[in-house]
Design a protein around this motif. Structure first.
Motif, PDB file in Angstrom:
ATOM      1  N   ASN A  83       0.846  -1.194   0.000  1.00 40.67           N
ATOM      2  CA  ASN A  83       0.000   0.000   0.000  1.00 40.67           C
ATOM      3  C   ASN A  83       0.879   1.241   0.000  1.00 40.67           C
ATOM      4  N   PHE A  84       1.094   1.773  -1.204  1.00 39.27           N
ATOM      5  CA  PHE A  84       1.912   2.980  -1.304  1.00 39.27           C
ATOM      6  C   PHE A  84       1.157   4.209  -0.812  1.00 39.27           C
ATOM      7  N   ARG A  85      -0.183   4.086  -0.756  1.00 41.86           N
ATOM      8  CA  ARG A  85      -0.984   5.213  -0.301  1.00 41.86           C
ATOM      9  C   ARG A  85      -2.184   4.687   0.463  1.00 41.86           C
ATOM     10  N   ASP A  86      -2.899   5.598   1.120  1.00 37.23           N
ATOM     11  CA  ASP A  86      -4.094   5.198   1.844  1.00 37.23           C
ATOM     12  C   ASP A  86      -5.077   4.550   0.872  1.00 37.23           C
ATOM     13  N   PRO A  87      -5.407   3.276   1.092  1.00 34.90           N
ATOM     14  CA  PRO A  87      -6.257   2.585   0.118  1.00 34.90           C
ATOM     15  C   PRO A  87      -7.725   3.014   0.158  1.00 34.90           C
ATOM     16  N   ARG A  88      -8.165   3.639   1.239  1.00 40.86           N
ATOM     17  CA  ARG A  88      -9.610   3.845   1.403  1.00 40.86           C
ATOM     18  C   ARG A  88     -10.278   4.611   0.269  1.00 40.86           C
ATOM     19  N   PRO A  89      -9.681   5.719  -0.224  1.00 42.13           N
ATOM     20  CA  PRO A  89     -10.377   6.439  -1.295  1.00 42.13           C
ATOM     21  C   PRO A  89     -10.499   5.622  -2.581  1.00 42.13           C
ATOM     22  N   TYR A  90      -9.752   4.539  -2.693  1.00 44.98           N
ATOM     23  CA  TYR A  90      -9.744   3.777  -3.935  1.00 44.98           C
ATOM     24  C   TYR A  90     -10.616   2.535  -3.894  1.00 44.98           C
ATOM     25  N   ILE A  91     -11.338   2.339  -2.794  1.00 42.83           N
ATOM     26  CA  ILE A  91     -12.204   1.169  -2.708  1.00 42.83           C
ATOM     27  C   ILE A  91     -13.461   1.456  -3.498  1.00 42.83           C
ATOM     28  N   GLN A  92     -13.610   0.749  -4.635  1.00 41.39           N
ATOM     29  CA  GLN A  92     -14.717   1.048  -5.551  1.00 41.39           C
ATOM     30  C   GLN A  92     -15.967   0.290  -5.160  1.00 41.39           C
ATOM     31  N   THR A  93     -15.774  -0.898  -4.565  1.00 37.99           N
ATOM     32  CA  THR A  93     -16.934  -1.705  -4.209  1.00 37.99           C
ATOM     33  C   THR A  93     -17.550  -1.158  -2.936  1.00 37.99           C
ATOM     34  N   GLU A  94     -18.754  -1.635  -2.615  1.00 42.41           N
ATOM     35  CA  GLU A  94     -19.381  -1.198  -1.378  1.00 42.41           C
ATOM     36  C   GLU A  94     -18.556  -1.718  -0.212  1.00 42.41           C
ATOM     37  N   LEU A  95     -18.294  -0.858   0.751  1.00 42.58           N
ATOM     38  CA  LEU A  95     -17.441  -1.225   1.872  1.00 42.58           C
ATOM     39  C   LEU A  95     -18.044  -2.393   2.654  1.00 42.58           C
ATOM     40  N   ASN A  96     -17.251  -3.423   2.904  1.00 44.34           N
ATOM     41  CA  ASN A  96     -17.693  -4.506   3.781  1.00 44.34           C
ATOM     42  C   ASN A  96     -17.382  -4.079   5.215  1.00 44.34           C
ATOM     43  N   MET A  97     -18.431  -3.728   5.956  1.00 41.00           N
ATOM     44  CA  MET A  97     -18.237  -3.151   7.292  1.00 41.00           C
ATOM     45  C   MET A  97     -17.736  -4.172   8.311  1.00 41.00           C
ATOM     46  N   THR A  98     -17.740  -5.450   7.946  1.00 42.83           N
ATOM     47  CA  THR A  98     -17.325  -6.455   8.928  1.00 42.83           C
ATOM     48  C   THR A  98     -15.857  -6.827   8.783  1.00 42.83           C
ATOM     49  N   TYR A  99     -15.182  -6.342   7.748  1.00 39.81           N
ATOM     50  CA  TYR A  99     -13.772  -6.674   7.555  1.00 39.81           C
ATOM     51  C   TYR A  99     -12.966  -5.373   7.465  1.00 39.81           C
ATOM     52  N   PRO A 100     -11.807  -5.342   8.101  1.00 42.85           N
ATOM     53  CA  PRO A 100     -11.025  -4.093   8.066  1.00 42.85           C
ATOM     54  C   PRO A 100     -10.468  -3.807   6.682  1.00 42.85           C
TER      55      PRO A 100
END
Lengths: 260, 137
Positions: free
Chosen positions: A171-188
């Protein structure tokens, strides 16, 4: 201090008696302590393995099917970063010549040369990534899974240099802005500065579910099971079909087998 | 007794004492209010007996250790179920167990952590990976 032999023996005896009582004390203390255990629904194996039937995938799957890749990446909140250097992949497509270098020739069937192979972490029996990890962040579980402990990863990327299959992404950068799918709230998610990879869905096995990719494949091209159990589905496939593994000459003993 | 250059010395001394005690009088009467972690989440309100995994006092002082043990058990030892000393079973998960009950992170966890001066942008740093529950703030 003076002491008679008799006194010395007495004290020695008392000490031995005390040591002898230790297991009783321990057992007693244990009853009070909270206990941990695996879920009773958990799927267990002596050694997990996967057999991927590429023939089935190409023949039965719809053209360009990516069900297994999408399932995995959405369940695990894997970001989609488009550059080759920074992309994050747990399971992805690879051409034959890249997946099986050294086993290609000019006259292979068109199909084999052109069609995409499904590749993921091989959960090697002898994993170079585990050998080189300086913090034991990546380690081998008893059931054969090459596990990542993200909490320990310091991002040194030795494991990426060690892995001959390119199965690890940094992870060269914060991955969060690049998550295209709906966030799975049960997995980090992961954060900037750690390495990630496929974990054979340890979190799903623990609650009695098959890996997400296996479950998502509608044509049954992915088979997952205990390779040490002679009656398991994977063993039956391995016994009846000719299979190959990626880069066997390296001696890593991959747990992912391919029918081509 | 005679002080040479009494005037500048006394002025200097006064300034020095003023500066040295600056933190004390600057904060006078502005004591940070003690944290007030809120327990009014839907899940907790529905509980008949409102209790945490361990007794409250123990949770207060040992929750970080408990989380650390949970993490080790889950990730490294593949154990997922925690049986508390009262026999109740819990899924050892930060996101799916603690935060299921304590779904008001900003009114609960953060209240104490900010008061205790844990790094404000990362109270604690778990939330860069673990997904905090959605709150309608």
């Amino acid at each position: 201090m003076e002491s008679s032999r008799r006194n010395f023996m007495k004290i020695g005896g008392a000490c031995a008696l005390g040591l002898g009582a230790l297991p009783i004390v321990k057992a007693y203390a244990k009853n009070e302590k909270p206990q941990v255990a695996p879920d009773s629904k958990a799927l267990v194996a002596t050694k997990w393995a996967m057999v991927i039937d590429m023939k089935k995938c190409w023949e039965k799957g719809k053209p360009g099917c990516k069900d297994c890749l999408l399932a995995c990446h959405s369940v695990h909140n894997v970001p989609e970063i488009k550059t080759i250097k920074e992309e994050i992949k747990w399971i992805w497509n690879e051409q034959y010549e890249h997946a099986f270098p050294g086993q290609e020739n000019h006259f292979l069937p068109e199909e084999i040369r052109q069609k995409p192979f499904i590749v993921l972490c091989n959960h090697c029996t002898n994993p170079p990534c585990v050998r080189v990890c300086p913090t034991k962040a990546t380690f081998k579980r008893k059931d054969g899974i090459t596990m990542m402990d993200y909490h320990r990863c310091i991002g040194c990327r030795y494991c990426m240099a060690g892995c001959p299959y390119g199965a690890r992404s940094f992870n060269f950068r914060d991955p969060r802005p690049y998550i295209q799918t709906e966030l799975n709230m049960t997995y980090p998610t992961r954060e900037r500065g750690v390495v990630e990879k496929c974990s054979f869905c340890d979190e799903r096995l623990a609650v009695g579910l098959l890996p997400a990719c296996v479950e998502a494949c509608k044509c049954g091209a992915l088979c997952f099971g205990d390779i040490e159990d002679p009656n398991s589905e994977v063993r039956k496939l391995l016994a009846s079909r000719f299979t190959i593994r990626r880069k066997p000459e390296l001696g890593t003993q991959p747990s992912v087998y391919y029918i081509v | 007794m005679k002080i040479y250059n009494a005037k500048p010395i006394l002025i200097g001394l006064a300034i020095f004492i003023g500066l040295a005690t600056f933190p004390l009088w600057f904060n006078m009467g502005k004591a940070a209010p003690p944290p007030d972690p809120k327990l009014d989440t839907p899940v907790i309100q529905r509980m008949a007996v409102k209790q945490c995994i361990m007794p409250k006092d123990q949770m207060r002082t040992e929750h970080m250790q408990l989380l650390n043990d949970w993490r080790t058990e889950v990730v490294r030892n593949n154990n997922r179920i925690y049986t508390a000393s009262d026999g109740k079973q819990y899924n050892m998960s930060l996101q799916n167990e603690c935060m299921n009950c304590h779904s008001n992170k900003s009114q609960f966890c953060d209240q104490c952590h900010i008061y205790a001066g844990l790094q404000a942008d990362a109270t604690p740093y778990c939330w860069t990976c673990h997904i905090a529950p959605k709150e309608n703030k």
